[in-house]
Design an enzyme around this catalytic site. Structure first.
Site, PDB file in Angstrom:
ATOM      1  CG  HIS A 135       1.991  15.620 -25.232  1.00 43.71           C
ATOM      2  ND1 HIS A 135       2.759  16.769 -25.279  1.00 43.71           N
ATOM      3  CD2 HIS A 135       2.708  14.722 -24.490  1.00 43.71           C
ATOM      4  CE1 HIS A 135       3.875  16.569 -24.585  1.00 43.71           C
ATOM      5  NE2 HIS A 135       3.878  15.346 -24.104  1.00 43.71           N
ATOM      6  CG  ASN A 144      -1.085  16.767 -21.722  1.00 40.63           C
ATOM      7  OD1 ASN A 144      -0.119  16.080 -21.432  1.00 40.63           O
ATOM      8  ND2 ASN A 144      -2.184  16.790 -20.994  1.00 40.63           N
ATOM      9  NE  ARG A 170       1.029  16.655 -13.988  1.00 41.66           N
ATOM     10  CZ  ARG A 170       1.634  15.856 -13.126  1.00 41.66           C
ATOM     11  NH1 ARG A 170       1.303  15.894 -11.853  1.00 41.66           N
ATOM     12  NH2 ARG A 170       2.578  15.032 -13.524  1.00 41.66           N
ATOM     13  CD  GLU A 198       7.809  15.970 -23.572  1.00 41.76           C
ATOM     14  OE1 GLU A 198       7.116  16.944 -23.235  1.00 41.76           O
ATOM     15  OE2 GLU A 198       7.310  14.933 -24.077  1.00 41.76           O
ATOM     16  CE  LYS A 226      -0.173  13.496 -15.601  1.00 43.63           C
ATOM     17  NZ  LYS A 226      -0.440  13.941 -16.986  1.00 43.63           N
ATOM     18  NE  ARG A 284      -3.885  -2.200   2.115  1.00 44.02           N
ATOM     19  CZ  ARG A 284      -3.646  -3.293   2.832  1.00 44.02           C
ATOM     20  NH1 ARG A 284      -2.616  -3.337   3.656  1.00 44.02           N
ATOM     21  NH2 ARG A 284      -4.427  -4.335   2.727  1.00 44.02           N
ATOM     22  CE  LYS A 324       5.801  17.040 -14.903  1.00 40.09           C
ATOM     23  NZ  LYS A 324       5.825  15.816 -15.644  1.00 40.09           N
ATOM     24  CG  HIS A 332       6.251  10.650 -26.204  1.00 41.25           C
ATOM     25  ND1 HIS A 332       4.902  10.717 -26.448  1.00 41.25           N
ATOM     26  CD2 HIS A 332       6.508  11.591 -25.251  1.00 41.25           C
ATOM     27  CE1 HIS A 332       4.359  11.638 -25.666  1.00 41.25           C
ATOM     28  NE2 HIS A 332       5.311  12.183 -24.935  1.00 41.25           N
ATOM     29  CG  HIS A 373      -0.862  10.981 -27.488  1.00 40.98           C
ATOM     30  ND1 HIS A 373      -1.499  11.520 -26.401  1.00 40.98           N
ATOM     31  CD2 HIS A 373       0.372  10.605 -27.047  1.00 40.98           C
ATOM     32  CE1 HIS A 373      -0.709  11.483 -25.352  1.00 40.98           C
ATOM     33  NE2 HIS A 373       0.445  10.939 -25.718  1.00 40.98           N
ATOM     34  CD  GLU A 407      -3.337  16.250 -17.067  1.00 46.04           C
ATOM     35  OE1 GLU A 407      -2.230  15.750 -16.807  1.00 46.04           O
ATOM     36  OE2 GLU A 407      -3.923  16.093 -18.150  1.00 46.04           O
TER      37      GLU A 407
HETATM   38  P1  NAD Z   1      13.080   4.952 -22.185  1.00 44.56           P
HETATM   39  O1  NAD Z   1      12.937   4.859 -20.740  1.00 44.56           O
HETATM   40  O2  NAD Z   1      12.562   3.832 -23.021  1.00 44.56           O
HETATM   41  O3  NAD Z   1      14.611   5.215 -22.562  1.00 44.56           O
HETATM   42  C1  NAD Z   1      14.959   5.345 -23.916  1.00 44.56           C
HETATM   43  C2  NAD Z   1      16.126   4.408 -24.275  1.00 44.56           C
HETATM   44  O4  NAD Z   1      17.333   4.977 -23.790  1.00 44.56           O
HETATM   45  C3  NAD Z   1      16.039   3.029 -23.673  1.00 44.56           C
HETATM   46  O5  NAD Z   1      16.484   2.088 -24.613  1.00 44.56           O
HETATM   47  C4  NAD Z   1      17.001   3.094 -22.504  1.00 44.56           C
HETATM   48  O6  NAD Z   1      17.552   1.838 -22.158  1.00 44.56           O
HETATM   49  C5  NAD Z   1      18.056   4.016 -23.034  1.00 44.56           C
HETATM   50  N1  NAD Z   1      18.784   4.787 -22.030  1.00 44.56           N
HETATM   51  C6  NAD Z   1      18.268   5.406 -20.949  1.00 44.56           C
HETATM   52  N2  NAD Z   1      19.203   6.130 -20.341  1.00 44.56           N
HETATM   53  C7  NAD Z   1      20.343   5.956 -21.040  1.00 44.56           C
HETATM   54  C8  NAD Z   1      21.648   6.471 -20.896  1.00 44.56           C
HETATM   55  N3  NAD Z   1      21.954   7.347 -19.943  1.00 44.56           N
HETATM   56  N4  NAD Z   1      22.575   6.077 -21.776  1.00 44.56           N
HETATM   57  C9  NAD Z   1      22.264   5.214 -22.786  1.00 44.56           C
HETATM   58  N5  NAD Z   1      21.040   4.731 -22.985  1.00 44.56           N
HETATM   59  C10 NAD Z   1      20.084   5.104 -22.113  1.00 44.56           C
HETATM   60  O7  NAD Z   1      12.363   6.281 -22.775  1.00 44.56           O
HETATM   61  P2  NAD Z   1      12.099   7.728 -22.157  1.00 44.56           P
HETATM   62  O8  NAD Z   1      11.956   8.628 -23.315  1.00 44.56           O
HETATM   63  O9  NAD Z   1      13.056   8.073 -21.080  1.00 44.56           O
HETATM   64  O10 NAD Z   1      10.685   7.559 -21.459  1.00 44.56           O
HETATM   65  C11 NAD Z   1       9.524   7.265 -22.182  1.00 44.56           C
HETATM   66  C12 NAD Z   1       8.459   6.839 -21.197  1.00 44.56           C
HETATM   67  O11 NAD Z   1       8.190   7.909 -20.308  1.00 44.56           O
HETATM   68  C13 NAD Z   1       7.143   6.474 -21.849  1.00 44.56           C
HETATM   69  O12 NAD Z   1       6.696   5.252 -21.317  1.00 44.56           O
HETATM   70  C14 NAD Z   1       6.204   7.606 -21.431  1.00 44.56           C
HETATM   71  O13 NAD Z   1       4.865   7.173 -21.284  1.00 44.56           O
HETATM   72  C15 NAD Z   1       6.804   8.022 -20.122  1.00 44.56           C
HETATM   73  N6  NAD Z   1       6.520   9.412 -19.731  1.00 44.56           N
HETATM   74  C16 NAD Z   1       6.033   9.614 -18.491  1.00 44.56           C
HETATM   75  C17 NAD Z   1       5.776  10.894 -18.059  1.00 44.56           C
HETATM   76  C18 NAD Z   1       5.309  11.123 -16.670  1.00 44.56           C
HETATM   77  O14 NAD Z   1       4.942  12.260 -16.334  1.00 44.56           O
HETATM   78  N7  NAD Z   1       5.329  10.118 -15.826  1.00 44.56           N
HETATM   79  C19 NAD Z   1       6.040  11.987 -18.897  1.00 44.56           C
HETATM   80  C20 NAD Z   1       6.553  11.748 -20.166  1.00 44.56           C
HETATM   81  C21 NAD Z   1       6.801  10.440 -20.583  1.00 44.56           C
HETATM   82  N1  GLY Z   2       4.017  14.744 -18.756  1.00 46.75           N
HETATM   83  C1  GLY Z   2       2.833  15.445 -18.389  1.00 46.75           C
HETATM   84  C2  GLY Z   2       2.615  15.563 -16.927  1.00 46.75           C
HETATM   85  O1  GLY Z   2       3.443  15.214 -16.121  1.00 46.75           O
HETATM   86  O2  GLY Z   2       1.590  16.018 -16.539  1.00 46.75           O
END
Ligand code: NAD
Ligand code: GLY
Length: 359
Positions: A244, A241, A237, A181, A139, A117, A223, A261, A248, A233
């Site tokens: 986005h 987007n 917030r 971003e 998030k 929990r 942020k 993305h 999307h 949100e």
């Molecule tokens: P990711 O986590 O898939 O990383 C991208 C690639 O880079 C992967 O292959 C990873 O292994 C590699 N990598 C990471 N760090 C590295 C480093 N320092 N050196 C070499 N390689 C490295 O992708 P991302 O773009 O970081 O994240 C995308 C995800 O984030 C999506 O699932 C998306 O939904 C999520 N997201 C969440 C929020 C949120 O607010 N929580 C916001 C935006 C995106």
């Molecule tokens: N990436 C959008 C948010 O954190 O709200």
């Protein structure tokens, strides 16, 4: 080192930003109990796990290596985190450490929200996108076969430790995706930062350490302010987007296989700006400079050639942000001023899309 604070009352937490912060004891400082589980993937662990483990010496510390990739951001993978915690006898005072990009961070955050929990967790983001966006704001989620990020929770970390040195190994396309971003914050609420980005985009693309630290700090300041005002949100917030909804639609139409993305968001922000100008909201004279900035950041400016205006409208009407059947968009009134709005006609949107879509 720069330290920022995400102000959320009792759930407030620091964001540390600097060069070579791993191994300096910042993660250790935020572990209250005697147990920790560090979760990462093989690519990142090969580079950075030893430094993290070094500062956790003396704790009952375990590691879990997840498969790399968005396709593994699932309930099944989440279950492997719970299994590791249970097999190693982790109790409610354990701390999870997410060492990775947004995929690892979102999954570990959700695991922390659910395990017994709710247990502590620390974000150690290793992509630019994770450092400026996903690690801040709480998030957390996994994907479902019927939708991305559909199973999740708002759950804040205890700290975010951003080491810019890790960006030296990041592939160039991933850097550009993160820059989308970064540019977003300038466009939606920080004109001064936008102007700084115009002047420093080449340095950022060369991974100049000081430029990266400044860009990450300004992004996190923006942020953190948005999240502090609207954690779940209910209102502003959603400004985060920008680009986005168009993005999307591009990701869905191309089955998430064409662009990252952030690349889709880059083209989406250009589309949002152009549509804002078509509505007479944003000065058209701003468009060439925005196109130049996005291009210099290595981002696409136009949607994939195979997409039609009808594709966009169909997919955007299905977007989870559509509340009433009318498409809602984040649009620009000026550089540095965005609004969430339904205040445009479908005809105007269709006319704009027809003017840019090739198919
Ligand atoms: P990711 O986590 O898939 O990383 C991208 C690639 O880079 C992967 O292959 C990873 O292994 C590699 N990598 C990471 N760090 C590295 C480093 N320092 N050196 C070499 N390689 C490295 O992708 P991302 O773009 O970081 O994240 C995308 C995800 O984030 C999506 O699932 C998306 O939904 C999520 N997201 C969440 C929020 C949120 O607010 N929580 C916001 C935006 C995106
Ligand atoms: N990436 C959008 C948010 O954190 O709200």
């Amino acid at each position: 080192m720069r330290t920022l604070q995400v102000e959320l009352g009792q759930r407030s937490y620091p964001i540390y930003i600097g060069e070579s912060l791993l191994g300096e004891g910042l993660i250790r400082r935020h572990i209250k109990g005697k147990q920790a589980l560090v979760v990462s993937n093989q690519v990142i662990a090969d580079h950075y796990l030893p430094q993290v483990l070094e500062e956790l010496e003396g704790l009952e510390c375990h590691t879990l290596i997840l498969p790399d990739g968005e396709q593994y951001k699932t309930l099944d993978t989440l279950n492997t985190i719970f299994s590791a915690l249970l097999e190693h006898g982790h109790n409610r005072s354990t701390t999870l450490v997410a060492l990775g990009g947004g995929v690892v961070g979102d999954m570990v955050g959700f695991a922390a929200a659910c395990y017994q929990r709710g247990v502590d967790f620390i974000q150690v983001p290793t992509t630019l996108l994770a450092q400026v966006d996903s690690s801040v704001g709480g998030k957390t989620a996994v994907n479902h076969s019927l939708g991305k990020n559909m199973i999740g929770a708002f759950y804040q970390p205890n700290a975010v430790v951003i080491d810019t040195q890790v960006l030296t190994t990041l592939p160039q396309r991933e850097l550009s995706a993160g820059l989308a971003e970064v540019i977003k914050y300038g466009l939606i609420r920080d004109q001064e930062f936008y102007q700084w980005l115009e002047q420093n985009i080449a340095l950022l693309m060369q991974r100049d350490a000081q430029a990266l630290i400044h860009a990450i700090e300004q992004s996190c300041i923006n942020k953190a302010q948005v999240v502090a005002e609207d954690e779940t949100e209910q209102g502003n917030r959603a400004l985060l987007n920008l680009g986005h909804t168009f993005g999307h639609a591009i990701e869905t139409a191309t089955n998430y296989s064409l662009w990252l993305h952030g690349e889709a968001v880059g083209a989406g922000m250009m589309m949002a700006a152009e549509f804002s100008a078509a509505l007479g909201w944003l000065d058209k004279e701003q468009l060439p400079a925005l196109a130049a900035l996005l291009e210099a950041a290595g981002l696409p400016l136009t949607p994939p050639a195979e997409m039609s205006a009808e594709d966009f409208v169909t997919l955007m009407s299905r977007d989870k942000k559509v509340l009433t059947g009318q498409i809602r968009l984040v649009l620009l009134k000026a550089i540095g001023e965005a609004v969430v709005t339904e205040n445009f006609s479908n005809e105007a949107l269709m006319a704009y899309l027809n003017s840019i879509c090739e198919a």
